[in-house]
Design an enzyme around this catalytic site. Structure first.
Site, short mmCIF file in Angstrom:
data_model
loop_
_atom_site.label_atom_id
_atom_site.label_comp_id
_atom_site.label_asym_id
_atom_site.label_seq_id
_atom_site.Cartn_x
_atom_site.Cartn_y
_atom_site.Cartn_z
N LYS A 40 0.81 -1.19 0.00
CA LYS A 40 0.00 0.00 0.00
C LYS A 40 0.86 1.27 0.00
O LYS A 40 0.40 2.35 -0.35
CB LYS A 40 -0.89 0.04 1.26
CG LYS A 40 -1.81 -1.14 1.42
CD LYS A 40 -2.55 -1.05 2.77
CE LYS A 40 -3.22 -2.35 3.11
NZ LYS A 40 -3.76 -2.34 4.50
N GLY A 41 2.11 1.14 0.42
CA GLY A 41 2.93 2.32 0.71
C GLY A 41 3.15 3.28 -0.44
O GLY A 41 3.38 4.46 -0.22
N ASP A 97 7.48 2.99 -2.57
CA ASP A 97 7.69 4.03 -1.57
C ASP A 97 9.14 4.09 -1.12
O ASP A 97 9.79 5.12 -1.21
CB ASP A 97 6.75 3.83 -0.37
CG ASP A 97 6.80 2.42 0.23
OD1 ASP A 97 7.51 1.54 -0.32
OD2 ASP A 97 6.12 2.17 1.23
N ASP A 100 14.51 -0.54 0.94
CA ASP A 100 15.27 -0.68 2.19
C ASP A 100 16.43 -1.64 1.97
O ASP A 100 17.55 -1.22 1.66
CB ASP A 100 14.29 -1.15 3.28
CG ASP A 100 14.94 -1.22 4.65
OD1 ASP A 100 15.97 -0.57 4.86
OD2 ASP A 100 14.42 -1.95 5.52
N PHE A 149 13.27 4.18 10.87
CA PHE A 149 11.98 3.78 10.29
C PHE A 149 11.18 5.01 9.87
O PHE A 149 10.90 5.90 10.67
CB PHE A 149 11.18 2.92 11.27
CG PHE A 149 10.19 2.05 10.57
CD1 PHE A 149 10.58 0.84 10.02
CD2 PHE A 149 8.89 2.48 10.41
CE1 PHE A 149 9.67 0.06 9.32
CE2 PHE A 149 7.97 1.70 9.71
CZ PHE A 149 8.36 0.49 9.19
N VAL A 150 10.82 5.03 8.59
CA VAL A 150 10.20 6.20 7.97
C VAL A 150 8.68 6.01 7.88
O VAL A 150 8.22 4.90 7.60
CB VAL A 150 10.80 6.36 6.55
CG1 VAL A 150 10.06 7.40 5.75
CG2 VAL A 150 12.29 6.70 6.64
N ASP A 156 3.67 3.51 6.15
CA ASP A 156 3.09 3.21 7.46
C ASP A 156 4.06 2.57 8.44
O ASP A 156 5.12 2.07 8.06
CB ASP A 156 1.94 2.22 7.30
CG ASP A 156 2.45 0.79 7.03
OD1 ASP A 156 3.29 0.62 6.13
OD2 ASP A 156 2.06 -0.15 7.75
P1 IMP Z 1 13.03 -4.13 1.31
O1 IMP Z 1 12.55 -5.40 0.71
O2 IMP Z 1 13.89 -4.37 2.52
O3 IMP Z 1 13.71 -3.22 0.33
O4 IMP Z 1 11.76 -3.39 1.89
C1 IMP Z 1 10.89 -2.74 1.05
C2 IMP Z 1 9.53 -2.49 1.67
O5 IMP Z 1 9.54 -2.57 3.11
C3 IMP Z 1 9.09 -1.09 1.35
O6 IMP Z 1 8.44 -1.05 0.10
C4 IMP Z 1 8.19 -0.77 2.51
O7 IMP Z 1 6.90 -1.24 2.24
C5 IMP Z 1 8.80 -1.53 3.66
N1 IMP Z 1 9.71 -0.66 4.41
C6 IMP Z 1 11.05 -0.69 4.41
N2 IMP Z 1 11.58 0.27 5.20
C7 IMP Z 1 10.51 0.93 5.70
C8 IMP Z 1 10.39 2.08 6.57
O8 IMP Z 1 11.35 2.69 7.06
N3 IMP Z 1 9.12 2.47 6.84
C9 IMP Z 1 8.03 1.84 6.34
N4 IMP Z 1 8.09 0.80 5.50
C10 IMP Z 1 9.32 0.34 5.20
MG MG Z 2 6.45 -1.08 -0.23
#
Ligand code: IMP
Ligand code: MG
Length: 174
Positions: A40-41, A97, A100, A149-150, A156
């Site tokens: 949803k982000g 969004d 990470d 954490f953003v 969210d």
């Molecule tokens: P990744 O697979 O570790 O790159 O994480 C990606 C997904 O995790 C993002 O699309 C977000 O939905 C969620 N996410 C990662 N970091 C944050 C954060 O700081 N705040 C909120 N959602 C996050």
């Molecule tokens: Mg996401």
């Protein structure tokens, strides 16, 4: 609720979204791209972006699981909702969004490529400095962000804070 520290104002975001939209407009003028938002982000970012791009385009959504209700990645990604557009031969832009670890991006990229698009690029509002240093392939990036954490602007923590117009770091979280 945990204290919030603002890192990006709605005005900074608006200005950057306009710049990203201008890049997309230049790159996709005649191509009627499909912008695939990540639920949803990515919904607020995508909504603002498409209204600035100013060329014909289509919108679709994908939803993947990875983080559940907390802040820690489980390391597994499942496609919960796939696109309904036929992406074969289309110019696709994945819109997310925040990148990470980059794991979600890697999995979604593989998944979208399995739909045989003519091209696939990535547009992310935020990406960790660490993942950028590792060379994550993000074609259109809003802002690099440090650890922390953003939340806000669609993003969210356990389903809260999405409605905030600015972007914050949750103090006291990973
Ligand atoms: P990744 O697979 O570790 O790159 O994480 C990606 C997904 O995790 C993002 O699309 C977000 O939905 C969620 N996410 C990662 N970091 C944050 C954060 O700081 N705040 C909120 N959602 C996050
Ligand atoms: Mg996401």
């Amino acid at each position: 609720m945990a204290p919030l520290r603002r890192i990006l104002s709605r005005y900074q975001i608006r200005r950057r979204v306009k710049e990203l939209a201008a890049q997309l407009r230049a790159d996709y003028a005649q191509q009627r791209p499909v912008l695939v938002g990540c639920l949803k982000g990515g919904f607020v970012f995508l909504a603002d972006l498409v209204r600035q791009v100013g060329v014909p385009l289509q919108v679709d959504f994908i939803m993947v699981s990875s983080y559940g209700m907390g802040t820690t990645s489980k390391g597994e990604i499942t496609v919960l909702k796939d696109v309904t557009t036929d992406l074969a031969g289309r110019h696709v832009v994945f819109v997310d969004d925040i990148i990470d670890s980059g794991l979600t991006l890697q999995r979604v990229r593989e998944h979208l490529l399995s739909h045989r698009p003519a091209s696939l690029r990535v547009c992310a509002l935020l990406a960790r400095e660490s993942v950028l240093a590792e060379g994550a392939a993000i074609d259109y990036l809003g802002f690099p962000v440090p650890e922390g954490f953003v939340v806000g602007y669609g993003i969210d923590y356990a389903e809260d804070y999405r409605q905030l117009p600015d972007i914050y770091v949750l103090e006291g979280e990973g």
